[in-house]
Design an enzyme around this catalytic site. Sequence first.
Site, mmCIF file in Angstrom:
data_model
loop_
_atom_site.group_PDB
_atom_site.id
_atom_site.type_symbol
_atom_site.label_atom_id
_atom_site.label_comp_id
_atom_site.label_asym_id
_atom_site.label_seq_id
_atom_site.Cartn_x
_atom_site.Cartn_y
_atom_site.Cartn_z
ATOM 1 N N GLY A 113 7.811 0.956 -8.150
ATOM 2 C CA GLY A 113 8.639 -0.370 -8.414
ATOM 3 C C GLY A 113 9.522 -0.383 -9.588
ATOM 4 N N TYR A 166 -9.130 0.278 4.663
ATOM 5 C CA TYR A 166 -8.037 -0.701 4.095
ATOM 6 C C TYR A 166 -8.098 -2.130 4.814
ATOM 7 C CZ TYR A 166 -3.232 -2.499 4.251
ATOM 8 O OH TYR A 166 -2.168 -3.426 4.172
HETATM 9 C C1 UD1 Z 1 0.923 -0.240 8.494
HETATM 10 C C2 UD1 Z 1 1.195 -0.806 7.162
HETATM 11 C C3 UD1 Z 1 0.021 -1.451 6.590
HETATM 12 C C4 UD1 Z 1 -0.400 -2.700 7.610
HETATM 13 C C5 UD1 Z 1 -0.499 -1.900 9.070
HETATM 14 C C6 UD1 Z 1 -0.562 -2.893 10.059
HETATM 15 C C7 UD1 Z 1 2.797 0.344 5.835
HETATM 16 C C8 UD1 Z 1 3.252 1.557 4.773
HETATM 17 N N1 UD1 Z 1 1.446 0.126 6.238
HETATM 18 O O1 UD1 Z 1 0.087 0.675 8.499
HETATM 19 O O2 UD1 Z 1 -0.047 -1.906 5.418
HETATM 20 O O3 UD1 Z 1 -1.562 -3.466 7.187
HETATM 21 O O4 UD1 Z 1 0.798 -1.398 9.339
HETATM 22 O O5 UD1 Z 1 -0.873 -2.332 11.378
HETATM 23 O O6 UD1 Z 1 3.712 -0.429 6.358
HETATM 24 N N2 UD1 Z 1 3.477 8.181 11.568
HETATM 25 C C9 UD1 Z 1 3.880 9.255 11.744
HETATM 26 N N3 UD1 Z 1 4.622 10.401 11.239
HETATM 27 C C10 UD1 Z 1 4.835 10.018 9.714
HETATM 28 C C11 UD1 Z 1 3.997 8.679 9.338
HETATM 29 C C12 UD1 Z 1 3.547 7.840 10.118
HETATM 30 O O7 UD1 Z 1 3.823 9.732 13.143
HETATM 31 O O8 UD1 Z 1 5.500 10.619 9.025
HETATM 32 C C13 UD1 Z 1 2.775 7.350 12.588
HETATM 33 C C14 UD1 Z 1 1.212 7.006 12.130
HETATM 34 O O9 UD1 Z 1 0.415 8.089 12.354
HETATM 35 C C15 UD1 Z 1 1.193 5.727 12.664
HETATM 36 C C16 UD1 Z 1 2.319 5.045 12.549
HETATM 37 O O10 UD1 Z 1 3.368 5.963 12.573
HETATM 38 O O11 UD1 Z 1 0.626 5.933 13.751
HETATM 39 C C17 UD1 Z 1 2.752 4.087 11.650
HETATM 40 O O12 UD1 Z 1 2.416 4.470 10.315
HETATM 41 P P1 UD1 Z 1 2.591 3.679 8.883
HETATM 42 O O13 UD1 Z 1 3.893 3.259 8.844
HETATM 43 O O14 UD1 Z 1 1.911 4.558 7.883
HETATM 44 O O15 UD1 Z 1 1.836 2.470 9.226
HETATM 45 P P2 UD1 Z 1 0.303 1.844 9.724
HETATM 46 O O16 UD1 Z 1 -0.569 3.109 9.606
HETATM 47 O O17 UD1 Z 1 0.653 1.383 11.200
#
Ligand code: UD1
Length: 335
Positions: A37, A142
Amino acid sequence: MKNVLVTGGAGFVGSHVVDELAKRKLNVRVLDNLVGGNQNARGFAKQVEFIKGDCCSRQDCKKAVKGIDTVFHLAAHAAEGQSVFIPEFNAQTNLIGSIVMLSEAINAGVENFAFTSSIAAYGSQEKMPIAETAPLTPDDPYAITKKTFEDYLHVYHELSGIKPYIVRFFNVYGERQRMDDPYRGVVPIFINKCLKGERPIIFGDGLQKRAFTYISDVVEPICNIIGKKELVDNPVNIGTEEVHTVKELAEMVIEKMGSDLEIEYIDKRTSDVKIAYCDTGKAKKLFGYEARVSLEKGLDKTIEWAKKMGAQEFRYMPFTEIPKLTQKTYTSKKI
Ligand code: UD1
């Protein structure tokens, strides 16, 4: 609310909250350790006072809360899946830092303490969408720290009278979210992969569902709820009711980026919650909340910003605390 402190104010959500509060002509102070940031902090309005410091440091917190009436506590390492492999780091940053900040806020006579909790605190639930009355059954460190700090706020509200405002955010995305972090934030990860000309990777079948919420749909409500009696020590879900699978998201990003990359599927991540979306009826009823930005629109704005930023190198975390458990999806530099 007049003199406000935003912890994590240089971060993604924090910096937008700072801008909104500055726009409302409040005296804004930021406490941030600038782990991420830097760039956001450079864009703050003139009246914003910046303190480089850490919520885990009692001294830094003491300095930051002086003369403050309202704290927006957003400092956190928001990495849900990754937290499984870094439980100590997670507890230090997200729980101990929060406790130190809360205790110094009480010592300084702070009146309001807003906390960005998460729907992660609900863990896996049978009933969708999840209402605030659902039991909190966190599935990862978390989420445990989010739930536990909510408990601290409740206890210290009773003990000291400090007024907690707890918002449980969904998956937030938008401009300024880090694109170089390979572990969190599927929206910026997919956009960055496309910018780099690399195939987006989906963990599992891609049918996991999320309510991807555009940044402006969480920033205004958190700034608006301070002072609302009915929301003191009364957690509320904030986010969109529009739900998509991760596969749909990947397809939308690929199309909007004008790319012909194909999605790559690899193993599901440990403790990845399958379905996470919430009931926002309470927010609607208590303060007329309504998310306004569709995923279509929000992605357009985010992609426009990301294109200006250009492709970023992913920055991998140099350690895991539990190599025995750590999955390949976290250690390989594939993402
Ligand atoms: C997110 C939040 C978290 C919040 C939570 C509420 C972020 C960074 N994290 O976690 O602060 O408390 O939601 O539910 O926004 N995925 C892929 N490919 C990738 C990256 C991720 O398939 O390259 C999938 C992950 O496995 C997951 C989904 O996308 O199923 C969302 O992942 P992510 O955006 O990291 O967020 P959460 O783990 O849901």
